[in-house]
Write a protein that holds these residues in place. Structure first.
Motif, PDB file in Angstrom:
ATOM      1  N   GLY A  35       9.286  25.006  -4.894  1.00  0.00           N
ATOM      2  CA  GLY A  35       9.458  24.758  -6.317  1.00  0.00           C
ATOM      3  C   GLY A  35       9.495  23.291  -6.700  1.00  0.00           C
ATOM      4  N   CYS A  36       8.808  22.429  -5.944  1.00  0.00           N
ATOM      5  CA  CYS A  36       8.835  20.980  -6.219  1.00  0.00           C
ATOM      6  C   CYS A  36       8.108  20.648  -7.524  1.00  0.00           C
ATOM      7  N   GLU A  37       8.790  19.923  -8.383  1.00  0.00           N
ATOM      8  CA  GLU A  37       8.185  19.427  -9.614  1.00  0.00           C
ATOM      9  C   GLU A  37       7.630  18.017  -9.435  1.00  0.00           C
ATOM     10  N   ALA A  38       8.114  17.342  -8.418  1.00  0.00           N
ATOM     11  CA  ALA A  38       7.655  15.990  -8.099  1.00  0.00           C
ATOM     12  C   ALA A  38       7.711  15.805  -6.591  1.00  0.00           C
ATOM     13  N   VAL A  39       6.897  14.863  -6.100  1.00  0.00           N
ATOM     14  CA  VAL A  39       6.825  14.594  -4.662  1.00  0.00           C
ATOM     15  C   VAL A  39       6.810  13.094  -4.434  1.00  0.00           C
ATOM     16  N   TYR A  40       7.594  12.657  -3.451  1.00  0.00           N
ATOM     17  CA  TYR A  40       7.543  11.268  -3.004  1.00  0.00           C
ATOM     18  C   TYR A  40       6.877  11.224  -1.638  1.00  0.00           C
ATOM     19  N   THR A  41       5.986  10.239  -1.442  1.00  0.00           N
ATOM     20  CA  THR A  41       5.424  10.017  -0.118  1.00  0.00           C
ATOM     21  C   THR A  41       5.356   8.530   0.174  1.00  0.00           C
ATOM     22  N   ASN A  42       5.687   8.158   1.415  1.00  0.00           N
ATOM     23  CA  ASN A  42       5.539   6.762   1.830  1.00  0.00           C
ATOM     24  C   ASN A  42       4.288   6.582   2.682  1.00  0.00           C
ATOM     25  N   ALA A  43       3.332   7.516   2.534  1.00  0.00           N
ATOM     26  CA  ALA A  43       2.068   7.421   3.260  1.00  0.00           C
ATOM     27  C   ALA A  43       1.200   6.308   2.684  1.00  0.00           C
ATOM     28  N   PRO A  44       0.436   5.600   3.526  1.00  0.00           N
ATOM     29  CA  PRO A  44      -0.550   4.658   2.998  1.00  0.00           C
ATOM     30  C   PRO A  44      -1.640   5.420   2.250  1.00  0.00           C
ATOM     31  N   TYR A  45      -2.450   4.694   1.481  1.00  0.00           N
ATOM     32  CA  TYR A  45      -3.381   5.390   0.590  1.00  0.00           C
ATOM     33  C   TYR A  45      -4.396   6.269   1.335  1.00  0.00           C
ATOM     34  N   ALA A  46      -4.672   5.964   2.606  1.00  0.00           N
ATOM     35  CA  ALA A  46      -5.632   6.774   3.366  1.00  0.00           C
ATOM     36  C   ALA A  46      -5.168   8.214   3.507  1.00  0.00           C
ATOM     37  N   GLN A  47      -3.850   8.437   3.528  1.00  0.00           N
ATOM     38  CA  GLN A  47      -3.305   9.792   3.549  1.00  0.00           C
ATOM     39  C   GLN A  47      -2.797  10.230   2.181  1.00  0.00           C
ATOM     40  N   ALA A  48      -2.320   9.288   1.388  1.00  0.00           N
ATOM     41  CA  ALA A  48      -1.758   9.636   0.080  1.00  0.00           C
ATOM     42  C   ALA A  48      -2.822  10.189  -0.859  1.00  0.00           C
ATOM     43  N   VAL A  49      -4.011   9.603  -0.847  1.00  0.00           N
ATOM     44  CA  VAL A  49      -5.066  10.052  -1.767  1.00  0.00           C
ATOM     45  C   VAL A  49      -5.519  11.479  -1.466  1.00  0.00           C
ATOM     46  N   SER A  60      -2.652  -0.948  -4.718  1.00  0.00           N
ATOM     47  CA  SER A  60      -3.874  -1.539  -4.195  1.00  0.00           C
ATOM     48  C   SER A  60      -5.067  -1.111  -5.047  1.00  0.00           C
ATOM     49  N   PRO A  61      -6.042  -2.005  -5.270  1.00  0.00           N
ATOM     50  CA  PRO A  61      -7.260  -1.616  -5.987  1.00  0.00           C
ATOM     51  C   PRO A  61      -7.997  -0.473  -5.300  1.00  0.00           C
ATOM     52  N   THR A  62      -7.959  -0.455  -3.967  1.00  0.00           N
ATOM     53  CA  THR A  62      -8.637   0.602  -3.224  1.00  0.00           C
ATOM     54  C   THR A  62      -8.013   1.959  -3.505  1.00  0.00           C
ATOM     55  N   PHE A  63      -6.692   1.993  -3.649  1.00  0.00           N
ATOM     56  CA  PHE A  63      -6.014   3.249  -3.992  1.00  0.00           C
ATOM     57  C   PHE A  63      -6.512   3.769  -5.333  1.00  0.00           C
ATOM     58  N   LEU A  64      -6.600   2.894  -6.332  1.00  0.00           N
ATOM     59  CA  LEU A  64      -7.068   3.315  -7.651  1.00  0.00           C
ATOM     60  C   LEU A  64      -8.503   3.825  -7.596  1.00  0.00           C
ATOM     61  N   ASP A  76     -11.767 -12.063  -5.914  1.00  0.00           N
ATOM     62  CA  ASP A  76     -12.342 -11.106  -6.861  1.00  0.00           C
ATOM     63  C   ASP A  76     -11.620  -9.758  -6.870  1.00  0.00           C
ATOM     64  N   SER A  77     -10.296  -9.779  -6.738  1.00  0.00           N
ATOM     65  CA  SER A  77      -9.484  -8.564  -6.855  1.00  0.00           C
ATOM     66  C   SER A  77      -8.050  -8.973  -7.152  1.00  0.00           C
ATOM     67  N   ASN A  78      -7.272  -8.046  -7.691  1.00  0.00           N
ATOM     68  CA  ASN A  78      -5.871  -8.340  -7.974  1.00  0.00           C
ATOM     69  C   ASN A  78      -5.048  -8.284  -6.688  1.00  0.00           C
ATOM     70  N   PRO A  79      -4.060  -9.160  -6.548  1.00  0.00           N
ATOM     71  CA  PRO A  79      -3.215  -9.156  -5.347  1.00  0.00           C
ATOM     72  C   PRO A  79      -2.219  -8.011  -5.361  1.00  0.00           C
ATOM     73  N   SER A  80      -1.855  -7.547  -4.188  1.00  0.00           N
ATOM     74  CA  SER A  80      -0.916  -6.443  -4.033  1.00  0.00           C
ATOM     75  C   SER A  80       0.509  -6.965  -3.916  1.00  0.00           C
ATOM     76  N   ASN A  81       1.444  -6.021  -3.827  1.00  0.00           N
ATOM     77  CA  ASN A  81       2.848  -6.345  -3.562  1.00  0.00           C
ATOM     78  C   ASN A  81       2.983  -7.180  -2.286  1.00  0.00           C
ATOM     79  N   PHE A  82       2.263  -6.799  -1.238  1.00  0.00           N
ATOM     80  CA  PHE A  82       2.331  -7.505   0.036  1.00  0.00           C
ATOM     81  C   PHE A  82       1.828  -8.944  -0.088  1.00  0.00           C
ATOM     82  N   CYS A  83       0.898  -9.172  -1.015  1.00  0.00           N
ATOM     83  CA  CYS A  83       0.389 -10.532  -1.214  1.00  0.00           C
ATOM     84  C   CYS A  83       1.485 -11.440  -1.746  1.00  0.00           C
TER      85      CYS A  83
END
Length: 392
Positions: free
Chosen positions: A227-241, A264-268, A305-312
Motif C-alpha cells: 500500500g505504498c503511496e510514496a517510495v524513497y530510493t538511494n539508487a543511482p540513476y542507472a537503477q532509479a530510472v 543530474s542532467p542525465t537523470f532528467l 555545457d551542462s549544469n553542475p550537480s550536487n557533487f560538483c
C-alpha cells in the motif's frame, strides 16, 4: 649589497610559503613547483559521469585560485586518477598517489565502499583526504580523513521530513544489497525510533536490489501490495530510472523521493516525463540566487555545457578547503594541511565550511523537485535533523 639583499627578500615573499629550492612539496612544503592535489574517482565505467563532473568542478577551483595568484604566490595543479568505482582498483590507485611525494591532498571516490577501502591507505600513509559523496558513517575513522557531504543520518532525516510534508500515510524504501543499503536503512530506523509515535507516515516495506539490476518488477509488486503511496530510493540513476518507469506502469500516482545521485542532467534525460514530481534533498542547487553559486555555475556551463550537480558543489568546496588549509598552515605539507583543515572556516557553495574534530563538515539540505523536466527549489521545507526532532 643592501639593494640586492632587499630585492632577494621581496622575491622570497612573492614566492611565498617560506620556500627553498627543491621539487618535493610533499616533504617540507618548500618547492617552487605547483602544489599538486589529486582527484580520484570513476572516470570510466557505469559511474563515469559522476566521476568526471566532480573532477571538472575541482579543475575549475584550481583555475580560479591560480587566476587569483595562487596561495602565497604558488599555483596549484590537479592530477586525476581513475578508480573505476572499484574498491580493489581504488586501493591500488591510493597507494600510487601516496607514493608520489609531490601530492599533498586527495579529493574524490564516489561510493562509500570504494572510499572506505581507499581511506585506510590514505590514513596509513598520512595523506589528507576529503570525501565528496561517500555517506557511510564509518568513513572518518582517522585524523587524515575528512568529508564534505551529507551523512546517511542527514539524508534519512531529510527523506522522512519530505514524506511527512507530502502527507503520505505509507511509504516504501528501495536500497541496494550493499553496505550503503544497510547503512541508510539503519539510519532511517534510528530516526523512526527517535520520533516514536510522533511521526505519522508508516514505513511499510524495505526492498533491495543487486548491483546492476534493472528489472524491478518483483520489488514493485511488494510495494504495491504494502500500500505504498510514496517510495524513497538511494539508487543511482542507472537503477532509479528503470524502477520509476516500471512503477509508473502500475501506479501513476505514486510519489518518488530519490537520492542526490539523481541530481543530474542525465537523470532528467533518461527519465523523461517520469521524473516530473520526484524530489530530492541536496546541499547545492545550481539555480540558487547566491552570487558565488551563480558565478561557479556560469563557469561550469561555459566550460562543460551542462549544469553542475550536487557533487560538483561539494567538490569545488573540497578543493578550496585544501587551498585555505595551505594558506593557514603557511606550508604545503601533508601534516600541515591535515592540522589546518580543522582550523579553517569559510562560506562555500554548499554552506559554511568547517570540519569538526571527527573530520566531518555537517551539511544543511534544501529540497528540489522536477517540474516540466526542470529542477526547481522548494525552500523552507527541510530543517536540520536536530531542529526537526525538536519540532515534533
Amino acid at each position: 649589497i643592501a639593494i640586492l639583499a632587499a630585492a632577494a627578500m621581496l622575491l622570497s615573499l612573492a614566492v611565498g610559503c617560506g620556500q627553498k629550492d627543491g621539487p618535493d612539496s610533499g616533504k617540507d612544503g618548500t618547492s617552487n613547483d605547483p602544489i599538486r592535489i589529486a582527484y580520484v574517482g570513476p572516470l570510466t565505467g557505469d559511474n563515469a559521469e559522476y566521476g568526471q563532473t566532480m573532477s571538472n568542478a575541482v579543475q575549475i577551483a584550481v583555475e580560479d585560485v591560480n587566476a587569483a595568484g595562487g596561495i602565497g604566490g604558488r599555483t596549484f595543479e590537479l592530477v586525476t586518477f581513475d578508480d573505476k568505482n572499484d574498491a580493489t582498483e581504488a586501493t591500488t590507485v591510493a597507494e600510487k598517489v601516496c607514493s608520489d611525494k609531490s601530492i599533498v591532498g586527495v579529493i574524490g571516490h564516489f561510493s562509500s565502499g570504494v572510499a572506505l577501502a581507499a581511506s585506510g591507505v590514505y590514513q596509513e600513509n598520512g595523506m589528507p583526504y576529503i570525501a565528496i559523496s561517500a555517506a557511510h558513517p564509518d568513513l572518518c575513522q582517522g585524523d587524515y580523513i575528512f568529508r564534505n557531504n551529507a551523512l546517511y543520518d542527514t539524508e534519512a532525516s531529510s527523506m522522512l521530513q519530505t514524506m511527512a510534508s507530502k502527507g503520505v500515510s505509507k511509504f516504501g524504501i528501495l536500497v541496494p544489497n550493499s553496505d550503503a543499503g544497510v547503512s541508510v536503512t539503519t539510519e532511517i530506523q534510528k530516526c523512526l525510533d527517535q520520533f516514536g509515535d510522533k511521526y505519522a507516515p508508516q514505513l511499510a516495506t524495505i526492498q533491495r536490489f543487486d548491483d546492476g539490476t534493472t528489472d524491478m518488477n518483483a520489488q514493485i509488486q511488494e510495494m504495491i501490495a504494502a500500500g505504498c503511496e510514496a517510495v524513497y530510493t538511494n539508487a543511482p540513476y542507472a537503477q532509479a530510472v528503470p524502477f520509476m518507469t516500471q512503477y509508473r506502469t502500475y501506479d501513476q500516482n505514486v510519489q518518488f523521493v530519490v537520492t542526490a545521485a539523481c541530481f543530474s542532467p542525465t537523470f532528467l534525460e533518461a527519465a523523461g516525463d517520469t521524473a516530473n514530481g520526484c524530489v530530492l534533498a541536496t546541499s547545492f542547487f545550481y539555480g540558487s540566487a547566491n552570487a558565488a553559486v551563480k558565478a561557479f555555475v556560469d563557469k561550469y556551463v561555459k566550460k562543460y555545457d551542462s549544469n553542475p550537480s550536487n557533487f560538483c558543489g561539494q567538490s569545488y568546496d573540497a578543493a578550496y578547503s585544501f587551498f585555505y588549509a595551505v594558506e593557514k598552515a603557511g606550508e604545503a605539507t601533508r601534516d600541515g594541511i591535515r592540522d589546518a583543515l580543522h582550523e579553517i572556516e569559510f562560506e562555500g557553495l554548499t554552506g559554511m565550511m568547517r570540519y569538526n574534530e571527527s573530520g566531518e563538515c555537517l551539511k544543511q539540505q534544501t529540497l528540489v523537485g522536477v517540474e516540466d523536466g526542470k529542477w526547481v527549489e522548494y525552500p523552507g521545507v527541510l530543517l536540520s535533523a536536530t531542529d526537526y526532532l525538536n519540532s515534533l
